[in-house]
Structures are given as structure tokens and as C-alpha cells.
Write a protein that holds these residues in place. Structure first.
Motif, PDB file in Angstrom:
ATOM      1  N   PHE A 179      27.441   4.765  15.599  1.00 60.67           N
ATOM      2  CA  PHE A 179      27.660   6.207  15.518  1.00 60.67           C
ATOM      3  C   PHE A 179      26.787   6.870  14.453  1.00 60.67           C
ATOM      4  O   PHE A 179      26.816   8.093  14.308  1.00 60.67           O
ATOM      5  CB  PHE A 179      29.138   6.509  15.234  1.00 60.67           C
ATOM      6  CG  PHE A 179      30.049   6.195  16.387  1.00 60.67           C
ATOM      7  CD1 PHE A 179      30.372   7.156  17.313  1.00 60.67           C
ATOM      8  CD2 PHE A 179      30.567   4.918  16.547  1.00 60.67           C
ATOM      9  CE1 PHE A 179      31.213   6.866  18.389  1.00 60.67           C
ATOM     10  CE2 PHE A 179      31.406   4.614  17.609  1.00 60.67           C
ATOM     11  CZ  PHE A 179      31.725   5.593  18.534  1.00 60.67           C
ATOM     12  N   GLY A 180      26.014   6.062  13.710  1.00 62.12           N
ATOM     13  CA  GLY A 180      25.128   6.637  12.697  1.00 62.12           C
ATOM     14  C   GLY A 180      25.880   7.516  11.726  1.00 62.12           C
ATOM     15  O   GLY A 180      26.902   7.128  11.159  1.00 62.12           O
ATOM     16  N   ASP A 181      25.402   8.760  11.544  1.00 59.92           N
ATOM     17  CA  ASP A 181      26.044   9.655  10.587  1.00 59.92           C
ATOM     18  C   ASP A 181      27.014  10.632  11.251  1.00 59.92           C
ATOM     19  O   ASP A 181      27.442  11.604  10.641  1.00 59.92           O
ATOM     20  CB  ASP A 181      24.986  10.422   9.779  1.00 59.92           C
ATOM     21  CG  ASP A 181      24.131  11.332  10.654  1.00 59.92           C
ATOM     22  OD1 ASP A 181      24.342  11.370  11.884  1.00 59.92           O
ATOM     23  OD2 ASP A 181      23.241  12.015  10.112  1.00 59.92           O
ATOM     24  N   LEU A 182      27.376  10.386  12.508  1.00 60.94           N
ATOM     25  CA  LEU A 182      28.327  11.269  13.184  1.00 60.94           C
ATOM     26  C   LEU A 182      29.696  11.188  12.499  1.00 60.94           C
ATOM     27  O   LEU A 182      30.149  10.104  12.122  1.00 60.94           O
ATOM     28  CB  LEU A 182      28.466  10.884  14.659  1.00 60.94           C
ATOM     29  CG  LEU A 182      27.221  11.109  15.522  1.00 60.94           C
ATOM     30  CD1 LEU A 182      27.442  10.527  16.917  1.00 60.94           C
ATOM     31  CD2 LEU A 182      26.885  12.588  15.620  1.00 60.94           C
ATOM     32  N   PRO A 183      30.377  12.311  12.334  1.00 60.12           N
ATOM     33  CA  PRO A 183      31.658  12.341  11.593  1.00 60.12           C
ATOM     34  C   PRO A 183      32.837  11.867  12.440  1.00 60.12           C
ATOM     35  O   PRO A 183      33.706  12.649  12.823  1.00 60.12           O
ATOM     36  CB  PRO A 183      31.789  13.819  11.208  1.00 60.12           C
ATOM     37  CG  PRO A 183      31.082  14.558  12.310  1.00 60.12           C
ATOM     38  CD  PRO A 183      29.927  13.673  12.713  1.00 60.12           C
ATOM     39  N   VAL A 184      32.878  10.570  12.725  1.00 59.54           N
ATOM     40  CA  VAL A 184      33.971  10.001  13.514  1.00 59.54           C
ATOM     41  C   VAL A 184      35.305  10.221  12.813  1.00 59.54           C
ATOM     42  O   VAL A 184      36.304  10.586  13.432  1.00 59.54           O
ATOM     43  CB  VAL A 184      33.727   8.503  13.759  1.00 59.54           C
ATOM     44  CG1 VAL A 184      34.922   7.867  14.447  1.00 59.54           C
ATOM     45  CG2 VAL A 184      32.468   8.301  14.588  1.00 59.54           C
ATOM     46  N   PHE A 185      35.324   9.994  11.513  1.00 60.83           N
ATOM     47  CA  PHE A 185      36.519  10.223  10.705  1.00 60.83           C
ATOM     48  C   PHE A 185      36.301  11.483   9.872  1.00 60.83           C
ATOM     49  O   PHE A 185      35.463  11.487   8.962  1.00 60.83           O
ATOM     50  CB  PHE A 185      36.794   9.020   9.808  1.00 60.83           C
ATOM     51  CG  PHE A 185      36.969   7.737  10.564  1.00 60.83           C
ATOM     52  CD1 PHE A 185      38.131   7.496  11.275  1.00 60.83           C
ATOM     53  CD2 PHE A 185      35.960   6.784  10.596  1.00 60.83           C
ATOM     54  CE1 PHE A 185      38.298   6.311  11.984  1.00 60.83           C
ATOM     55  CE2 PHE A 185      36.117   5.599  11.298  1.00 60.83           C
ATOM     56  CZ  PHE A 185      37.288   5.370  11.998  1.00 60.83           C
ATOM     57  N   LYS A 186      37.002  12.527  10.200  1.00 62.71           N
ATOM     58  CA  LYS A 186      36.771  13.825   9.567  1.00 62.71           C
ATOM     59  C   LYS A 186      37.043  13.762   8.071  1.00 62.71           C
ATOM     60  O   LYS A 186      38.003  13.163   7.615  1.00 62.71           O
ATOM     61  CB  LYS A 186      37.650  14.884  10.225  1.00 62.71           C
ATOM     62  CG  LYS A 186      37.239  15.185  11.670  1.00 62.71           C
ATOM     63  CD  LYS A 186      38.072  16.305  12.264  1.00 62.71           C
ATOM     64  CE  LYS A 186      37.613  16.614  13.696  1.00 62.71           C
ATOM     65  NZ  LYS A 186      38.407  17.694  14.313  1.00 62.71           N
ATOM     66  N   GLY A 187      36.154  14.401   7.328  1.00 63.22           N
ATOM     67  CA  GLY A 187      36.340  14.500   5.886  1.00 63.22           C
ATOM     68  C   GLY A 187      35.713  13.381   5.086  1.00 63.22           C
ATOM     69  O   GLY A 187      35.676  13.448   3.861  1.00 63.22           O
ATOM     70  N   VAL A 188      35.242  12.331   5.757  1.00 62.94           N
ATOM     71  CA  VAL A 188      34.595  11.224   5.039  1.00 62.94           C
ATOM     72  C   VAL A 188      33.321  10.820   5.771  1.00 62.94           C
ATOM     73  O   VAL A 188      33.211  10.984   6.981  1.00 62.94           O
ATOM     74  CB  VAL A 188      35.522   9.994   4.912  1.00 62.94           C
ATOM     75  CG1 VAL A 188      36.687  10.284   3.992  1.00 62.94           C
ATOM     76  CG2 VAL A 188      36.025   9.554   6.290  1.00 62.94           C
ATOM     77  N   THR A 189      32.354  10.311   5.014  1.00 69.04           N
ATOM     78  CA  THR A 189      31.106   9.823   5.595  1.00 69.04           C
ATOM     79  C   THR A 189      31.149   8.309   5.565  1.00 69.04           C
ATOM     80  O   THR A 189      31.056   7.706   4.497  1.00 69.04           O
ATOM     81  CB  THR A 189      29.896  10.348   4.804  1.00 69.04           C
ATOM     82  OG1 THR A 189      29.942  11.765   4.768  1.00 69.04           O
ATOM     83  CG2 THR A 189      28.599   9.892   5.450  1.00 69.04           C
TER      84      THR A 189
END
Length: 539
Positions: A179-189
């Protein structure tokens, strides 16, 4: 939902069976990574009840005997009869293991590292916790069992991931969805990926999908056109590059075309300076001028100091900060081991001593100071900063090398220096081709940024010129001329005043840059199709 003994009794009375299987014995609580053998070298009596509860060792074979015992269960059970014939009466494991292991940094698990070192093949002293969860999960699979975790993708290239990569390379990886840098988990990288493994003999090929969006209803359907195959046997233990076959074939050929940058510059790639207390040792131009006005000798200990964002491709270097440079060992050497070294410092450099004294307490607490609190840590290559050199910030969208022609510019530890005066090398490193190679060798962070790390920098293939070949020498000389043109144009750009003049120079810069890229393609012998791969037109 809301099932209780009354509703269950009513259901069993009507249908003589449950609508859903009984999960009461399947939900367990414990430290799934640490077994009862944790106490083998410790006296159990030393662990009080509170401590034992905190560690909470977990015995998988005891808690799930029907999974791990040699007698798998009742052979007449319908679900077991549907398994392959060898699934009954043999040591087995789980049909499927899925999960999202906790994201815990290695600093937080220090007390368990000795245990992990003994029990896990993937152990590394700085590995994050999820690495051990992956080995444990895969080890629980029965034959033909399926494993799937969503975890951070850092293991693909981080140093701590090397033992894990070596181990995983021998597992039958079915698929990696990155997923690279896609925000799968909102609020965290978190840079997550889904890792799928099947416990079957290794087939040597894995499927990869690089996600470009989270706007999908069905993940399996969405990744179908994105999926491509990667030769698992060719994955490099030093870091995995999950490129498609066209890109991988090109990367393999490019690496054979040159020598690693680390060899080309005799290992002379250095990080910038870490002071441990920038508020004391890094000063503004105004403060520098003030110190020199108060005591002209102060200039001996002050050097221009660059931060990463001040280092830009081919551009003139214009630091706005300065560093008070007092290396470890300097005081004793200069004072001839005076008994009162601080007294000597106050006498010889009164302005700098007066400035630093207010930071004495903080400076003293640094773990990486020199012999005295006013000195910087030991560094074997301070002298290299005084030489002509290439500089590179460690975070950039592409190769971003600038040149210091001997001004003695120092830099922060988020930048690198290569102490060589080599315009040919500068043109190579600033080219599209080298950026392409680096992108495929390291992680890409949010916003498309690259993090330039020593372990990858040293591997960049540099085409060596054969000066006995007139055609090759001509290519070298043409590169040097083009790079010198780029440096001159970038120097001129901030000096012109009108928008029209700026436009003219920017067009010249773009044209010269394109000529450099074209020459680099020629040097590395790229075909038209390979150039299209590099430029993203044919992948």
C-alpha cells in the motif's frame, strides 16, 4: 449476537444443533510469542504473581491440543473428513492464520530480546516486534495452510529485516500487496503491506500488487490488473525490490554496467555532524557576527553549516547558520593539557566561552560529547568537510546533489558529503537514471519522497570511463562541460531581475538537464524501450 444459555437451549431444542460453532474454547489470552520455556533459565519462584501475569507466557500446544497433538480429533467429524487424507492422525497446525500484529518498536521489547534470539530464526537486535509474529504465525500452519498478515513494509529494506528476508525467501510466498504511503490506518503513517504465504513447496514466483488507491469495493478484483510476477529466487537479501520483470531485467543489467558508488569513491561517503545540542553549537549569522566582533579569534572555531533543505540540485550553497566546531581532543591539544582547561578556554576564546557557559548543564548530559562538555563528539572525518565535495540531503524527491568547491561548508547529520571534485560523477548522480535505480532499491515515502540511506547509496552503479577509448573520453568531457554549464546557470539564476530573464535561464537549465539524461542513457547503453521504462512510459 446476544446469545445466552436460554436462547441456546431453545435453539438446540428446535434444531438439535447450533447455528454457529462454539468458540468458547478458541478465544485465549496470553503472550503468543513467549512460551513456558521462558522460565527454563529462570527460577519460577523469582517471578511474583504480578510479574507472571505481566509476562503471561502462552503454551500453544496445551491450549490447542486438537491442533498440535498427533491425534487431530474425531476422524468422523465432517470438517476433518473434508481435509486431505493426511490431515487425520498426524501433527498438524492451523488451516489459516490471519492478523494485524502490534506495531511495537524494538526499544520497547528489550527485556525479551535474549529469548527472541534463542527462539526465532528471524532475530535481529533492532527488529520490530511484528517480525517475530510473522515467523510464529507461519510456523503454525498445517500443510496447504494459508497465512495472511497486514504489517509495515519496512522489513523489505531495513537492515534489521535481513535475517527475516533470508528466512522468508525460503517460504512459499503467494502474494504481497504493498500500500506504500496510502493512509490505510487513518491518523498514522505506517506504510502497510499484506503478506500472504501458503505452506506448500516453494514455487519460486510470487505475485505483487502496488496499490495506487484505497477507493475500491473488492480488493481482490481491484488488484487483478495491478498484479505482476516477481522471481522470488532473485530477491536480494540486502533489500527486496519488488519490481516487475521489465524493470528487474533492466536493473540487473545496469548493475553490471558499472561499479558501486562506494567503490568508486573509495568508501568516502559521510554523514553530516551531530552536535547533541544544536541550540548551543548551531548559531545564526547574527550571533556569529556578534561573537567575532567581541573577539576576532572566534572565527577560528566557527564554520558555515548547512541544513538539508539548503542543499539543492546544482544550486549555489548559501548557509544561513554556522556551527561552533570544537572537536573531541581539541582542547587538550591546543592547551597543551592545561590543568584548568575551562580557564584556558575562557582566556583564549572569551566570546565563545561566554556563549557556551549558559548551556553547560545540558551539554554535560550529552552521551556523545568530547573530552569536555564544550567539545563535540569524536569524528574521524571532520577534515573532509574542508575539501571540495558533493553534498546530498537525505530526504528528496530525486537525486539532489550540490557542489562545494572548497568553502569548508559543514552540514547537519540529515545530509551526506562525498569529498571528491568530480563533475562527471555529479552529472551521473543527478540523472533520471540514478533516481530510477534508487527508487527501485529503497522505500518511497509519503509524497513520493526518497530517503537516501548509506546502505543503498553505496550500491548505486557508476559507469567507469575508459580513458584509453577516445569515444568514451569524449563522453566524459561532454558530461563535465554540461555539468559546468548547469552550475553556471544555477549560479546566474538568482542574480537576474526580470521574469523574462529567469524564464530564459530556466529553459536553458531544462535543456541542459535533458542533454545530461540523454548522455547518461548513452553511457549505460539503454535502448529506446529501456528509456521508456526509466521514464515510466513502458512498465
Amino acid at each position: 449476537e446476544n446469545e445466552n444459555s436460554e436462547t441456546l437451549a431453545r435453539q438446540l431444542g428446535l434444531w438439535h444443533e447450533r447455528a454457529l460453532p462454539n468458540l468458547a474454547n478458541n478465544i485465549k489470552c496470553g503472550n503468543s510469542l513467549i512460551g513456558p520455556d521462558y522460565y527454563e533459565n529462570n527460577q519460577v519462584s523469582l517471578f511474583d504473581e504480578k510479574e507472571a501475569l505481566r509476562i503471561n507466557v502462552f503454551d500453544w500446544e496445551k491450549e490447542f491440543p486438537e491442533i498440535f497433538s498427533r491425534s487431530v480429533g474425531d476422524p468422523s467429524d465432517q470438517r476433518r473428513r473434508e481435509r486431505p487424507p493426511d490431515a487425520v492422525g498426524q501433527a498438524k497446525g492451523f488451516d489459516a492464520v490471519i492478523g494485524n500484529p502490534p506495531y511495537v518498536r524494538q526499544e520497547m521489547i528489550g527485556e525479551f530480546k535474549e529469548y527472541f534470539k534463542k527462539k526465532y530464526k528471524v532475530y535481529h537486535g533492532t527488529a520490530d516486534l511484528y517480525i517475530y509474529f510473522i515467523e510464529k504465525g507461519i510456523s503454525f500452519l498445517r500443510e496447504n495452510g494459508h497465512f495472511s498478515y497486514i504489517v509495515a513494509n519496512k522489513w523489505m529494506r531495513a537492515n534489521y529485516g535481513r535475517p527475516f528476508r533470508q528466512w522468508l525467501k525460503n517460504q512459499n510466498i503467494d502474494e504481497i500487496i504493498d500500500f506504500g504511503d496510502l493512509p490505510v490506518f487513518k491518523g498514522v503513517t505506517t506504510y502497510p503491506c499484506i503478506l500472504k504465504v501458503i505452506k506448500t513447496p516453494l514455487n519460486g514466483t510470487l505475485n505483487v500488487a502496488q496499490m495506487d488507491s484505497l477507493e475500491f469495493k473488492d480488493l481482490s478484483a481491484y488488484i487483478e490488473p495491478l498484479r505482476y510476477e516477481v522471481d522470488q529466487t532473485k530477491l536480494d537479501d540486502s533489500g527486496w525490490s519488488l519490481t516487475n520483470r521489465n524493470e528487474q531485467d533492466l536493473l540487473d543489467r545496469l548493475k553490471s554496467m558499472g561499479i558501486p558508488l562506494g567503490n568508486y569513491v573509495d568508501g568516502k561517503i559521510y554523514r553530516g555532524i551531530l552536535t547533541g545540542l544544536n541550540e548551543a553549537f548551531v548559531i545564526s549569522k547574527e550571533k556569529r557576527d556578534e561573537l567575532i566582533a567581541e573577539d576576532p579569534k572566534s572565527v577560528e572555531l566557527i564554520r558555515p553549516f548547512l541544513i538539508g533543505k539548503e542543499i539543492k540540485r546544482y544550486a549555489p550553497l548559501k548557509p544561513i547558520n554556522f556551527i561552533i566546531l570544537i572537536p573531541k581532543g581539541w582542547t587538550n591539544e591546543e592547551s597543551n593539557f592545561a590543568k584548568d582547561t575551562w580557564g584556558w578556554m575562557q582566556k583564549e576564546y572569551p566570546a565563545i566561552a561566554s556563549h557556551l557557559i549558559s548551556y553547560e548543564s545540558k551539554a554535560e548530559k550529552r552521551w556523545d560529547k568530547g573530552d569536555y562538555w564544550w567539545e563535540l563528539r569524536a569524528c574521524d572525518y571532520y577534515v573532509e568537510f574542508e575539501k571540495p565535495k558533493l553534498l546530498l540531503p537525505d530526504i528528496s524527491l530525486r537525486g539532489n546533489f550540490a557542489f562545494d568547491d572548497g568553502n569548508g561548508f559543514y552540514c547537519v547529520n540529515t545530509a551526506y558529503i562525498i569529498p571528491v571534485e568530480d563533475s562527471y560523477l555529479m552529472g551521473i548522480l543527478n540523472s533520471k537514471l540514478i533516481t530510477f535505480i534508487y527508487q527501485k532499491s529503497s522505500a518511497v515515502f509519503r509524497g513520493g519522497y526518497l530517503r537516501f540511506i548509506y546502505q543503498y547509496l553505496v550500491q548505486l552503479p557508476i559507469r567507469v570511463i575508459d580513458f584509453s577509448d577516445p569515444a568514451d573520453k569524449a563522453r566524459h568531457d561532454r558530461m563535465v562541460a554540461l555539468v559546468e554549464t548547469m552550475l553556471a546557470l544555477h549560479k546566474r539564476l538568482p542574480e537576474v531581475s526580470t521574469p523574462q530573464e529567469k524564464d530564459v535561464i530556466q529553459r536553458q537549465i531544462a535543456a541542459t538537464d535533458a542533454q545530461i539524461d540523454k548522455l547518461v542513457y548513452e553511457l549505460y547503453g539503454l535502448t529506446k524501450e529501456e528509456i521508456e521504462v526509466v521514464e515510466g512510459k513502458n512498465v
